[in-house]
Scaffold this motif. Structure first.
Motif, short mmCIF file in Angstrom:
data_model
loop_
_atom_site.label_atom_id
_atom_site.label_comp_id
_atom_site.label_asym_id
_atom_site.label_seq_id
_atom_site.Cartn_x
_atom_site.Cartn_y
_atom_site.Cartn_z
N LEU A 68 4.32 8.88 4.66
CA LEU A 68 4.66 7.46 4.57
C LEU A 68 6.17 7.27 4.48
O LEU A 68 6.73 6.36 5.11
N ALA A 69 6.85 8.13 3.72
CA ALA A 69 8.30 8.04 3.64
C ALA A 69 8.93 8.29 5.02
O ALA A 69 9.87 7.58 5.42
N ALA A 90 -1.33 7.03 10.35
CA ALA A 90 -1.04 5.71 9.77
C ALA A 90 -0.79 4.69 10.87
O ALA A 90 -0.26 5.02 11.94
N VAL A 91 -1.16 3.43 10.60
CA VAL A 91 -1.08 2.37 11.62
C VAL A 91 -0.13 1.28 11.15
O VAL A 91 -0.33 0.69 10.08
N VAL A 121 7.44 -5.10 2.40
CA VAL A 121 6.54 -4.23 3.15
C VAL A 121 5.37 -3.88 2.26
O VAL A 121 5.56 -3.53 1.09
N VAL A 122 4.15 -3.96 2.79
CA VAL A 122 2.95 -3.55 2.06
C VAL A 122 2.42 -2.27 2.69
O VAL A 122 2.22 -2.20 3.91
N VAL A 123 2.20 -1.25 1.86
CA VAL A 123 1.61 0.01 2.29
C VAL A 123 0.23 0.12 1.66
O VAL A 123 0.08 0.04 0.44
N LEU A 124 -0.80 0.27 2.50
CA LEU A 124 -2.18 0.24 2.03
C LEU A 124 -2.79 1.65 1.98
O LEU A 124 -2.53 2.49 2.85
N ALA A 125 -3.63 1.87 0.95
CA ALA A 125 -4.40 3.10 0.82
C ALA A 125 -5.85 2.69 0.55
O ALA A 125 -6.16 2.14 -0.51
N ASN A 126 -6.72 2.95 1.49
CA ASN A 126 -8.12 2.51 1.36
C ASN A 126 -8.99 3.30 2.33
O ASN A 126 -8.55 3.66 3.42
N GLY A 127 -10.23 3.55 1.92
CA GLY A 127 -11.14 4.27 2.79
C GLY A 127 -11.78 3.36 3.81
O GLY A 127 -11.87 3.69 4.99
N VAL A 185 4.25 -11.58 3.92
CA VAL A 185 5.00 -10.32 3.92
C VAL A 185 5.57 -10.07 5.32
O VAL A 185 5.11 -10.64 6.31
N ASP A 186 6.54 -9.18 5.39
CA ASP A 186 7.22 -8.91 6.66
C ASP A 186 6.60 -7.77 7.44
O ASP A 186 6.63 -7.78 8.68
N ALA A 187 6.06 -6.78 6.75
CA ALA A 187 5.50 -5.62 7.44
C ALA A 187 4.30 -5.09 6.66
O ALA A 187 4.24 -5.22 5.43
N ILE A 188 3.36 -4.52 7.40
CA ILE A 188 2.17 -3.90 6.80
C ILE A 188 1.96 -2.54 7.45
O ILE A 188 1.88 -2.44 8.69
N LEU A 189 1.89 -1.50 6.64
CA LEU A 189 1.61 -0.14 7.10
C LEU A 189 0.28 0.29 6.51
O LEU A 189 0.17 0.47 5.30
N GLU A 190 -0.72 0.41 7.37
CA GLU A 190 -2.06 0.80 6.93
C GLU A 190 -2.16 2.32 6.92
O GLU A 190 -2.16 2.97 7.98
#
Length: 521
Positions: A247-248, A101-102, A212-218, A230-235
Protein backbone atom coordinates in the motif's frame (compact mmCIF):
# COMPACT_ATOMS: atom_id res chain seq x y z
CA UNK A 1 -24.32 -42.10 -3.29
CA UNK A 2 -23.43 -39.37 -5.77
CA UNK A 3 -20.77 -37.96 -3.42
CA UNK A 4 -19.03 -41.34 -3.21
CA UNK A 5 -19.10 -41.71 -7.00
CA UNK A 6 -17.35 -38.40 -7.61
CA UNK A 7 -14.96 -38.39 -4.66
CA UNK A 8 -13.99 -42.02 -4.32
CA UNK A 9 -15.05 -44.32 -7.14
CA UNK A 10 -13.58 -42.25 -9.96
CA UNK A 11 -10.15 -43.50 -11.13
CA UNK A 12 -8.63 -40.03 -10.65
CA UNK A 13 -9.29 -40.17 -6.89
CA UNK A 14 -6.04 -39.74 -4.98
CA UNK A 15 -6.93 -38.36 -1.57
CA UNK A 16 -9.38 -38.77 1.30
CA UNK A 17 -12.41 -36.53 1.45
CA UNK A 18 -12.39 -33.97 4.24
CA UNK A 19 -14.39 -31.06 5.55
CA UNK A 20 -13.92 -28.60 8.42
CA UNK A 21 -15.19 -29.85 11.75
CA UNK A 22 -18.17 -27.50 11.96
CA UNK A 23 -19.36 -28.63 8.53
CA UNK A 24 -19.86 -32.23 9.72
CA UNK A 25 -21.99 -32.14 12.88
CA UNK A 26 -22.86 -35.82 12.55
CA UNK A 27 -19.54 -37.34 11.57
CA UNK A 28 -20.54 -40.80 12.71
CA UNK A 29 -23.57 -40.74 10.40
CA UNK A 30 -21.65 -39.41 7.40
CA UNK A 31 -18.80 -41.94 7.59
CA UNK A 32 -20.71 -44.33 5.35
CA UNK A 33 -21.10 -41.47 2.88
CA UNK A 34 -17.38 -40.86 2.27
CA UNK A 35 -16.02 -38.39 4.86
CA UNK A 36 -12.67 -39.74 6.02
CA UNK A 37 -11.07 -36.84 7.83
CA UNK A 38 -12.26 -34.09 10.15
CA UNK A 39 -10.30 -30.88 10.51
CA UNK A 40 -9.35 -29.79 13.10
CA UNK A 41 -11.04 -32.85 14.62
CA UNK A 42 -13.51 -33.73 17.36
CA UNK A 43 -12.74 -36.55 19.83
CA UNK A 44 -16.43 -36.77 20.67
CA UNK A 45 -17.22 -37.87 17.14
CA UNK A 46 -14.46 -40.49 17.29
CA UNK A 47 -16.24 -42.10 20.25
CA UNK A 48 -19.51 -42.08 18.33
CA UNK A 49 -17.89 -43.85 15.38
CA UNK A 50 -16.58 -46.57 17.70
CA UNK A 51 -20.06 -46.97 19.20
CA UNK A 52 -21.76 -47.24 15.79
CA UNK A 53 -19.31 -50.00 14.82
CA UNK A 54 -19.95 -51.83 18.08
CA UNK A 55 -23.73 -51.65 17.74
CA UNK A 56 -23.56 -52.84 14.13
CA UNK A 57 -24.99 -49.74 12.44
CA UNK A 58 -21.66 -48.99 10.72
CA UNK A 59 -19.67 -51.63 8.88
CA UNK A 60 -16.07 -51.82 10.09
CA UNK A 61 -14.98 -52.25 6.47
CA UNK A 62 -16.17 -48.69 5.75
CA UNK A 63 -13.97 -47.36 8.54
CA UNK A 64 -10.99 -49.41 7.34
CA UNK A 65 -11.32 -48.10 3.78
CA UNK A 66 -11.39 -44.53 5.09
CA UNK A 67 -8.35 -45.19 7.27
CA UNK A 68 -6.48 -46.63 4.28
CA UNK A 69 -7.09 -43.43 2.32
CA UNK A 70 -5.82 -41.28 5.21
CA UNK A 71 -2.71 -43.48 5.49
CA UNK A 72 -2.21 -43.00 1.75
CA UNK A 73 -2.30 -39.25 2.26
CA UNK A 74 0.28 -39.45 5.03
CA UNK A 75 2.50 -41.50 2.74
CA UNK A 76 2.48 -38.71 0.16
CA UNK A 77 3.73 -36.11 2.66
CA UNK A 78 7.21 -34.75 2.10
CA UNK A 79 9.10 -32.60 4.60
CA UNK A 80 9.58 -28.91 3.86
CA UNK A 81 13.04 -27.83 2.69
CA UNK A 82 15.35 -27.17 5.59
CA UNK A 83 16.09 -23.66 4.32
CA UNK A 84 13.28 -21.23 3.53
CA UNK A 85 14.11 -17.71 2.37
CA UNK A 86 11.43 -15.84 4.32
CA UNK A 87 12.72 -12.47 3.10
CA UNK A 88 12.42 -13.47 -0.55
CA UNK A 89 8.94 -14.85 0.04
CA UNK A 90 7.92 -11.63 1.78
CA UNK A 91 9.28 -9.53 -1.09
CA UNK A 92 7.23 -11.60 -3.54
CA UNK A 93 4.15 -11.20 -1.35
CA UNK A 94 4.66 -7.42 -1.44
CA UNK A 95 4.96 -7.42 -5.24
CA UNK A 96 1.81 -9.52 -5.69
CA UNK A 97 -0.18 -7.46 -3.20
CA UNK A 98 0.64 -4.24 -5.05
CA UNK A 99 -0.68 -5.77 -8.28
CA UNK A 100 -3.97 -6.73 -6.63
CA UNK A 101 -5.05 -3.45 -5.02
CA UNK A 102 -7.54 -1.39 -7.06
CA UNK A 103 -7.45 2.38 -7.39
CA UNK A 104 -11.12 3.35 -7.55
CA UNK A 105 -11.00 7.12 -7.39
CA UNK A 106 -8.24 9.69 -7.88
CA UNK A 107 -9.73 13.17 -8.23
CA UNK A 108 -7.19 15.80 -9.21
CA UNK A 109 -4.42 13.19 -9.33
CA UNK A 110 -4.04 13.37 -5.56
CA UNK A 111 -2.13 10.09 -5.90
CA UNK A 112 0.67 9.29 -6.09
CA UNK A 113 1.76 11.52 -3.22
CA UNK A 114 3.78 14.35 -4.70
CA UNK A 115 6.54 16.59 -3.33
CA UNK A 116 4.02 19.37 -2.63
CA UNK A 117 2.55 17.26 0.16
CA UNK A 118 4.52 18.13 3.29
CA UNK A 119 2.20 16.98 6.06
CA UNK A 120 0.52 13.56 5.97
CA UNK A 121 -2.06 12.53 8.56
CA UNK A 122 -2.47 8.76 8.94
CA UNK A 123 -5.61 7.76 10.83
CA UNK A 124 -7.65 4.65 11.46
CA UNK A 125 -7.04 1.47 13.44
CA UNK A 126 -5.99 -0.55 10.40
CA UNK A 127 -2.97 1.73 9.88
CA UNK A 128 -1.28 0.04 12.84
CA UNK A 129 -3.32 -3.19 13.15
CA UNK A 130 -3.75 -4.22 9.52
CA UNK A 131 -6.49 -6.58 8.44
CA UNK A 132 -4.57 -8.72 6.00
CA UNK A 133 -6.31 -12.11 5.94
CA UNK A 134 -9.70 -13.75 6.26
CA UNK A 135 -11.41 -14.95 9.40
CA UNK A 136 -12.11 -18.44 10.68
CA UNK A 137 -10.24 -21.36 9.12
CA UNK A 138 -8.51 -19.09 6.59
CA UNK A 139 -6.19 -17.78 9.31
CA UNK A 140 -2.53 -18.59 8.78
CA UNK A 141 0.66 -17.84 10.70
CA UNK A 142 2.60 -15.13 8.83
CA UNK A 143 6.39 -14.91 9.01
CA UNK A 144 5.88 -11.19 9.71
CA UNK A 145 3.30 -8.47 9.08
CA UNK A 146 3.97 -5.06 7.58
CA UNK A 147 2.45 -2.08 9.38
CA UNK A 148 1.06 0.43 6.85
CA UNK A 149 2.01 3.33 9.10
CA UNK A 150 5.61 2.19 9.49
CA UNK A 151 5.95 1.52 5.76
CA UNK A 152 4.56 4.98 4.97
CA UNK A 153 7.14 6.51 7.29
CA UNK A 154 9.93 4.69 5.44
CA UNK A 155 8.90 6.28 2.13
CA UNK A 156 7.86 9.69 3.45
CA UNK A 157 11.35 11.15 3.52
CA UNK A 158 11.36 14.50 5.35
CA UNK A 159 7.59 14.83 5.30
CA UNK A 160 5.78 15.18 8.61
CA UNK A 161 3.67 12.15 9.58
CA UNK A 162 0.97 12.90 12.13
CA UNK A 163 -2.28 11.49 13.51
CA UNK A 164 -3.99 14.89 13.39
CA UNK A 165 -5.88 15.54 10.15
CA UNK A 166 -6.61 19.18 11.00
CA UNK A 167 -4.94 21.26 8.29
CA UNK A 168 -2.88 18.35 6.93
CA UNK A 169 -1.93 18.53 3.25
CA UNK A 170 -3.13 14.95 2.88
CA UNK A 171 -4.98 12.59 5.19
CA UNK A 172 -4.94 8.82 4.67
CA UNK A 173 -7.82 7.01 6.39
CA UNK A 174 -7.45 3.26 6.85
CA UNK A 175 -10.90 1.69 7.11
CA UNK A 176 -12.64 -1.61 6.48
CA UNK A 177 -14.12 -4.64 8.21
CA UNK A 178 -12.74 -6.62 11.12
CA UNK A 179 -12.67 -10.41 11.46
CA UNK A 180 -15.73 -10.28 13.69
CA UNK A 181 -17.69 -8.35 11.07
CA UNK A 182 -17.13 -10.89 8.27
CA UNK A 183 -16.09 -14.48 8.60
CA UNK A 184 -17.19 -17.97 7.71
CA UNK A 185 -20.32 -19.49 9.21
CA UNK A 186 -22.53 -16.41 9.05
CA UNK A 187 -23.58 -13.70 6.62
CA UNK A 188 -23.26 -9.95 6.79
CA UNK A 189 -26.56 -8.10 6.97
CA UNK A 190 -25.35 -4.88 5.37
CA UNK A 191 -22.84 -3.63 2.81
CA UNK A 192 -22.08 -0.53 4.85
CA UNK A 193 -18.90 0.17 6.73
CA UNK A 194 -19.36 0.43 10.51
CA UNK A 195 -20.92 3.76 11.46
CA UNK A 196 -17.87 4.87 13.48
CA UNK A 197 -15.62 4.39 10.45
CA UNK A 198 -17.97 6.32 8.18
CA UNK A 199 -17.93 9.12 10.73
CA UNK A 200 -14.13 9.05 10.87
CA UNK A 201 -13.90 9.31 7.08
CA UNK A 202 -16.34 12.22 6.89
CA UNK A 203 -14.76 14.10 9.79
CA UNK A 204 -11.29 13.67 8.33
CA UNK A 205 -12.41 14.79 4.87
CA UNK A 206 -13.90 17.93 6.40
CA UNK A 207 -10.65 18.93 8.12
CA UNK A 208 -7.81 17.83 5.84
CA UNK A 209 -7.01 19.57 2.56
CA UNK A 210 -7.18 16.28 0.63
CA UNK A 211 -8.28 12.82 1.78
CA UNK A 212 -7.45 9.29 0.64
CA UNK A 213 -9.35 6.25 1.95
CA UNK A 214 -7.61 2.87 1.98
CA UNK A 215 -9.97 -0.08 2.43
CA UNK A 216 -9.35 -3.55 3.91
CA UNK A 217 -12.27 -5.95 3.50
CA UNK A 218 -12.96 -9.47 2.33
CA UNK A 219 -16.35 -8.81 0.75
CA UNK A 220 -17.69 -5.77 -1.05
CA UNK A 221 -18.41 -2.71 1.07
CA UNK A 222 -20.64 0.20 0.12
CA UNK A 223 -18.98 3.52 -0.64
CA UNK A 224 -22.22 5.47 -0.31
CA UNK A 225 -22.54 8.20 2.29
CA UNK A 226 -18.90 9.29 1.98
CA UNK A 227 -17.67 8.54 -1.56
CA UNK A 228 -18.13 12.08 -2.88
CA UNK A 229 -16.45 13.68 0.14
CA UNK A 230 -13.00 12.15 -0.40
CA UNK A 231 -10.44 12.65 -3.15
CA UNK A 232 -9.14 9.12 -3.66
CA UNK A 233 -10.08 5.56 -2.77
CA UNK A 234 -7.66 2.62 -2.83
CA UNK A 235 -9.42 -0.72 -2.42
CA UNK A 236 -6.92 -3.11 -0.89
CA UNK A 237 -9.20 -6.00 0.09
CA UNK A 238 -7.07 -8.49 2.08
CA UNK A 239 -3.52 -8.14 0.80
CA UNK A 240 -1.61 -10.59 2.98
CA UNK A 241 1.32 -10.13 5.33
CA UNK A 242 3.17 -7.68 3.03
CA UNK A 243 0.09 -5.60 2.31
CA UNK A 244 1.29 -2.66 4.41
CA UNK A 245 4.42 -2.24 2.30
CA UNK A 246 2.46 -2.75 -0.94
CA UNK A 247 0.00 0.00 0.00
CA UNK A 248 2.86 2.38 0.78
CA UNK A 249 4.41 1.58 -2.60
CA UNK A 250 1.13 2.42 -4.34
CA UNK A 251 0.48 5.61 -2.36
CA UNK A 252 3.93 7.03 -3.16
CA UNK A 253 4.03 5.80 -6.77
CA UNK A 254 6.83 3.28 -6.31
CA UNK A 255 4.38 0.92 -8.01
CA UNK A 256 1.67 1.92 -10.48
CA UNK A 257 -1.71 0.42 -9.52
CA UNK A 258 -2.96 -2.21 -11.96
CA UNK A 259 -5.56 -4.22 -10.04
CA UNK A 260 -9.10 -4.58 -11.35
CA UNK A 261 -12.34 -5.24 -9.47
CA UNK A 262 -13.30 -8.91 -9.33
CA UNK A 263 -16.73 -7.90 -8.01
CA UNK A 264 -19.15 -5.13 -8.88
CA UNK A 265 -19.61 -2.44 -6.23
CA UNK A 266 -23.38 -1.71 -6.20
CA UNK A 267 -25.09 1.46 -5.10
CA UNK A 268 -27.50 -0.40 -2.83
CA UNK A 269 -27.91 -3.85 -1.38
CA UNK A 270 -31.37 -3.87 -2.97
CA UNK A 271 -29.75 -3.62 -6.42
CA UNK A 272 -27.95 -6.95 -6.14
CA UNK A 273 -29.24 -9.87 -8.24
CA UNK A 274 -29.96 -12.20 -5.30
CA UNK A 275 -31.62 -9.60 -3.06
CA UNK A 276 -35.14 -11.06 -3.41
CA UNK A 277 -33.97 -14.69 -3.28
CA UNK A 278 -31.47 -14.79 -0.42
CA UNK A 279 -31.46 -15.92 2.36
CA UNK A 280 -34.78 -17.49 1.42
CA UNK A 281 -37.72 -18.46 3.57
CA UNK A 282 -38.41 -21.38 5.89
CA UNK A 283 -34.98 -22.93 5.21
CA UNK A 284 -35.40 -22.85 1.43
CA UNK A 285 -33.46 -20.67 -1.00
CA UNK A 286 -34.59 -20.18 -4.60
CA UNK A 287 -31.66 -19.57 -6.90
CA UNK A 288 -33.76 -17.37 -9.15
CA UNK A 289 -30.81 -15.47 -10.62
CA UNK A 290 -29.82 -18.37 -12.87
CA UNK A 291 -26.72 -17.32 -14.79
CA UNK A 292 -27.46 -13.64 -14.15
CA UNK A 293 -25.08 -13.25 -11.25
CA UNK A 294 -22.60 -10.45 -10.64
CA UNK A 295 -21.78 -8.25 -13.61
CA UNK A 296 -23.85 -10.50 -15.89
CA UNK A 297 -26.96 -9.21 -14.11
CA UNK A 298 -25.97 -5.57 -13.69
CA UNK A 299 -25.04 -5.09 -17.34
CA UNK A 300 -27.93 -7.11 -18.74
CA UNK A 301 -30.51 -5.32 -16.58
CA UNK A 302 -28.81 -1.95 -17.17
CA UNK A 303 -28.62 -1.52 -13.40
CA UNK A 304 -26.55 1.49 -12.35
CA UNK A 305 -23.60 0.65 -10.09
CA UNK A 306 -20.93 2.62 -8.27
CA UNK A 307 -18.04 0.77 -9.94
CA UNK A 308 -18.38 -2.10 -12.44
CA UNK A 309 -16.64 -5.45 -12.55
CA UNK A 310 -13.18 -5.12 -14.09
CA UNK A 311 -12.80 -1.45 -13.14
CA UNK A 312 -9.52 0.04 -11.98
CA UNK A 313 -7.48 3.21 -12.48
CA UNK A 314 -3.80 3.75 -13.19
CA UNK A 315 -1.29 6.59 -12.85
CA UNK A 316 -0.80 6.38 -16.62
CA UNK A 317 -3.16 5.95 -19.58
CA UNK A 318 -3.63 3.22 -22.17
CA UNK A 319 -5.17 3.12 -25.62
CA UNK A 320 -6.59 0.07 -27.36
CA UNK A 321 -6.10 -0.11 -31.14
CA UNK A 322 -7.94 -2.00 -33.84
CA UNK A 323 -9.40 -5.37 -32.91
CA UNK A 324 -9.07 -8.17 -35.48
CA UNK A 325 -11.20 -11.28 -34.93
CA UNK A 326 -10.79 -14.35 -37.15
CA UNK A 327 -12.88 -17.53 -37.08
CA UNK A 328 -10.57 -20.56 -36.99
CA UNK A 329 -13.27 -23.21 -36.93
CA UNK A 330 -16.97 -23.83 -36.41
CA UNK A 331 -16.67 -22.81 -32.76
CA UNK A 332 -13.30 -21.12 -32.31
CA UNK A 333 -11.67 -17.76 -33.06
CA UNK A 334 -8.50 -15.80 -32.53
CA UNK A 335 -8.56 -12.14 -31.52
CA UNK A 336 -5.67 -9.67 -31.81
CA UNK A 337 -5.62 -6.19 -30.34
CA UNK A 338 -2.94 -3.53 -29.99
CA UNK A 339 -2.39 -1.77 -26.64
CA UNK A 340 -0.31 1.38 -26.15
CA UNK A 341 0.83 3.16 -23.01
CA UNK A 342 -0.03 6.76 -23.88
CA UNK A 343 0.95 8.22 -20.51
CA UNK A 344 4.17 9.34 -18.87
CA UNK A 345 4.66 6.46 -16.41
CA UNK A 346 5.42 2.79 -16.85
CA UNK A 347 2.39 0.69 -15.95
CA UNK A 348 0.44 -2.49 -16.43
CA UNK A 349 -2.90 -2.79 -18.21
CA UNK A 350 -5.46 -5.58 -17.93
CA UNK A 351 -6.87 -6.41 -21.37
CA UNK A 352 -10.35 -7.85 -20.85
CA UNK A 353 -12.09 -9.86 -23.58
CA UNK A 354 -15.85 -10.34 -23.46
CA UNK A 355 -18.25 -12.22 -25.74
CA UNK A 356 -21.78 -11.02 -26.46
CA UNK A 357 -24.48 -13.00 -28.28
CA UNK A 358 -28.19 -13.75 -28.46
CA UNK A 359 -27.65 -17.03 -30.32
CA UNK A 360 -29.35 -20.12 -28.98
CA UNK A 361 -32.59 -20.99 -27.21
CA UNK A 362 -31.57 -19.70 -23.76
CA UNK A 363 -31.32 -16.21 -22.31
CA UNK A 364 -27.73 -15.04 -22.39
CA UNK A 365 -26.06 -12.25 -20.39
CA UNK A 366 -25.38 -9.14 -22.45
CA UNK A 367 -21.69 -10.10 -22.27
CA UNK A 368 -19.42 -12.52 -20.45
CA UNK A 369 -15.72 -12.29 -19.67
CA UNK A 370 -13.99 -15.02 -21.65
CA UNK A 371 -10.30 -14.17 -21.30
CA UNK A 372 -7.95 -11.54 -19.93
CA UNK A 373 -4.27 -10.82 -19.57
CA UNK A 374 -2.08 -8.16 -17.97
CA UNK A 375 0.64 -6.46 -20.03
CA UNK A 376 3.48 -4.24 -18.78
CA UNK A 377 4.37 -1.25 -20.95
CA UNK A 378 6.84 1.62 -20.72
CA UNK A 379 5.64 5.12 -21.70
CA UNK A 380 4.94 5.17 -25.44
CA UNK A 381 5.42 1.42 -25.80
CA UNK A 382 2.91 -0.74 -27.70
CA UNK A 383 2.26 -4.44 -27.88
CA UNK A 384 -0.17 -6.76 -29.65
CA UNK A 385 -2.16 -9.14 -27.48
CA UNK A 386 -3.57 -12.31 -29.00
CA UNK A 387 -6.36 -14.43 -27.52
CA UNK A 388 -7.34 -17.92 -28.66
CA UNK A 389 -10.95 -18.75 -27.89
CA UNK A 390 -12.27 -22.30 -27.99
CA UNK A 391 -15.83 -23.57 -27.95
CA UNK A 392 -16.45 -22.92 -24.25
CA UNK A 393 -16.02 -19.19 -24.86
CA UNK A 394 -19.22 -19.26 -26.95
CA UNK A 395 -21.15 -22.13 -25.38
CA UNK A 396 -24.20 -22.33 -23.17
CA UNK A 397 -25.15 -25.37 -21.10
CA UNK A 398 -28.05 -27.19 -22.76
CA UNK A 399 -30.10 -28.84 -20.02
CA UNK A 400 -31.95 -31.00 -22.55
CA UNK A 401 -28.79 -32.33 -24.19
CA UNK A 402 -26.86 -32.38 -20.91
CA UNK A 403 -23.78 -30.78 -22.41
CA UNK A 404 -22.19 -27.51 -23.52
CA UNK A 405 -23.43 -26.34 -26.91
CA UNK A 406 -22.34 -23.60 -29.32
CA UNK A 407 -25.43 -22.29 -31.09
CA UNK A 408 -25.01 -21.26 -34.74
CA UNK A 409 -25.13 -17.49 -35.08
CA UNK A 410 -23.33 -14.22 -34.57
CA UNK A 411 -20.93 -13.57 -31.70
CA UNK A 412 -19.48 -10.18 -30.87
CA UNK A 413 -15.99 -10.22 -29.42
CA UNK A 414 -15.48 -7.14 -27.26
CA UNK A 415 -12.51 -5.54 -25.52
CA UNK A 416 -13.58 -3.77 -22.35
CA UNK A 417 -11.96 -1.26 -20.04
CA UNK A 418 -14.38 -2.96 -17.63
CA UNK A 419 -17.59 -4.96 -17.96
CA UNK A 420 -19.63 -1.83 -18.68
CA UNK A 421 -17.20 0.07 -20.92
CA UNK A 422 -16.47 -1.49 -24.32
CA UNK A 423 -13.64 0.13 -26.27
CA UNK A 424 -13.47 -2.18 -29.31
CA UNK A 425 -15.61 -4.93 -30.80
CA UNK A 426 -16.04 -7.09 -33.88
CA UNK A 427 -18.74 -9.58 -34.81
CA UNK A 428 -18.08 -13.00 -36.29
CA UNK A 429 -20.50 -15.72 -37.46
CA UNK A 430 -19.93 -19.27 -36.20
CA UNK A 431 -21.48 -22.46 -37.54
CA UNK A 432 -21.50 -23.93 -34.06
CA UNK A 433 -23.07 -27.27 -33.26
CA UNK A 434 -25.84 -28.79 -35.34
CA UNK A 435 -28.61 -29.31 -32.80
CA UNK A 436 -31.33 -31.28 -34.54
CA UNK A 437 -33.92 -32.71 -32.16
CA UNK A 438 -36.36 -35.37 -33.23
CA UNK A 439 -39.73 -33.88 -34.15
CA UNK A 440 -43.21 -35.26 -33.65
CA UNK A 441 -46.62 -33.99 -34.60
CA UNK A 442 -46.87 -32.73 -31.03
CA UNK A 443 -43.83 -30.51 -31.58
CA UNK A 444 -44.71 -26.87 -32.07
CA UNK A 445 -44.99 -25.18 -35.45
CA UNK A 446 -42.11 -22.94 -34.40
CA UNK A 447 -39.89 -25.96 -33.71
CA UNK A 448 -40.67 -27.39 -37.14
CA UNK A 449 -39.83 -24.18 -38.96
CA UNK A 450 -36.66 -23.62 -36.88
CA UNK A 451 -35.36 -27.16 -37.36
CA UNK A 452 -32.03 -26.93 -39.28
CA UNK A 453 -32.84 -29.93 -41.50
CA UNK A 454 -36.64 -30.12 -41.61
CA UNK A 455 -37.34 -26.37 -41.68
CA UNK A 456 -36.14 -25.77 -45.27
CA UNK A 457 -37.95 -28.92 -46.49
CA UNK A 458 -41.16 -27.76 -44.82
CA UNK A 459 -40.89 -24.37 -46.53
CA UNK A 460 -40.47 -26.07 -49.92
CA UNK A 461 -43.59 -28.18 -49.39
CA UNK A 462 -45.61 -25.14 -48.35
CA UNK A 463 -44.39 -23.07 -51.29
CA UNK A 464 -45.09 -25.88 -53.76
CA UNK A 465 -48.83 -25.64 -53.17
CA UNK A 466 -48.98 -21.84 -53.43
CA UNK A 467 -49.57 -19.60 -56.37
CA UNK A 468 -47.15 -16.71 -56.95
CA UNK A 469 -49.73 -14.36 -55.50
CA UNK A 470 -50.08 -16.51 -52.36
CA UNK A 471 -46.30 -16.66 -51.96
CA UNK A 472 -46.09 -12.86 -52.15
CA UNK A 473 -48.88 -12.51 -49.59
CA UNK A 474 -47.14 -15.00 -47.29
CA UNK A 475 -43.89 -13.02 -47.52
CA UNK A 476 -45.73 -9.80 -46.68
CA UNK A 477 -47.38 -11.37 -43.64
CA UNK A 478 -44.46 -13.42 -42.32
CA UNK A 479 -45.13 -12.05 -38.84
CA UNK A 480 -48.41 -13.99 -38.79
CA UNK A 481 -46.35 -17.12 -38.13
CA UNK A 482 -45.60 -15.81 -34.64
CA UNK A 483 -49.30 -16.07 -33.81
CA UNK A 484 -49.38 -19.80 -34.50
CA UNK A 485 -45.81 -20.96 -33.81
CA UNK A 486 -46.77 -22.34 -30.38
CA UNK A 487 -49.48 -24.62 -31.86
CA UNK A 488 -48.78 -28.36 -32.16
CA UNK A 489 -47.90 -29.27 -35.74
CA UNK A 490 -50.89 -31.58 -36.13
CA UNK A 491 -53.23 -28.59 -35.61
CA UNK A 492 -51.34 -26.57 -38.20
CA UNK A 493 -51.60 -29.31 -40.81
CA UNK A 494 -55.25 -30.25 -40.32
CA UNK A 495 -57.69 -27.64 -38.96
CA UNK A 496 -55.66 -24.75 -40.33
CA UNK A 497 -56.18 -26.13 -43.83
CA UNK A 498 -52.48 -26.36 -44.75
CA UNK A 499 -52.12 -29.02 -47.43
CA UNK A 500 -49.05 -31.22 -46.97
CA UNK A 501 -49.20 -34.80 -48.27
CA UNK A 502 -49.00 -37.53 -45.64
CA UNK A 503 -45.95 -39.04 -47.30
CA UNK A 504 -44.20 -35.65 -47.10
CA UNK A 505 -44.96 -35.41 -43.39
CA UNK A 506 -43.58 -38.91 -42.85
CA UNK A 507 -40.48 -38.00 -44.85
CA UNK A 508 -39.83 -34.96 -42.66
CA UNK A 509 -40.34 -36.95 -39.46
CA UNK A 510 -37.80 -39.49 -40.72
CA UNK A 511 -35.39 -36.68 -41.57
CA UNK A 512 -35.65 -35.27 -38.05
CA UNK A 513 -35.06 -38.69 -36.55
CA UNK A 514 -31.94 -39.26 -38.65
CA UNK A 515 -30.62 -35.78 -37.89
CA UNK A 516 -31.16 -36.31 -34.15
CA UNK A 517 -29.28 -39.59 -34.28
CA UNK A 518 -26.41 -37.96 -36.16
CA UNK A 519 -26.26 -35.13 -33.62
CA UNK A 520 -26.01 -37.61 -30.75
CA UNK A 521 -22.96 -39.32 -32.26
Amino acid sequence: PVVRFFLVDQPTYRRPSSFPDHDTPARHNTSKHVLDLEMPGNPGNDAKIVQTVLDGSLDMAVVERGADRVRGLIGRWRPEPAEVDADAHHALARELAAECAVLLKNTGDVLPIGPDVRTIAVVGRFATEPRFQGGGSSHINPTRVDSPLEEIKKLAGDRIITADAEGADLAIVFAGLTDSQESEGYDRETLDLPADQVELIRTTAATARRTVVVLANGGVVSLEGWHDEVDAILEGRLLGQAGGGALADLLFGVVNPSGRLAETIPLRLEDTPSYLNFPGEQHHVRYGEGVMVGYRYYDTAKQAVRYPFGYGLSYTSFEVGDLVVTATGDDSVTARVAVTNTGLRAGKHVVQLYVSTIAGPVRRPVRELRDFTKVALEPGQSTVVQFTLGSRAFAYYDVVEGRWVVAPGEYTVQIGADASTIVAEQTVRLSGDLMAKELTLESSVGEWFAHPVVGPVLMRHLSAGMTREQQEQAAEHADMLRMIESLPMHQFISPMGVQIPDEAVKEMLDLSRSAAQATAL
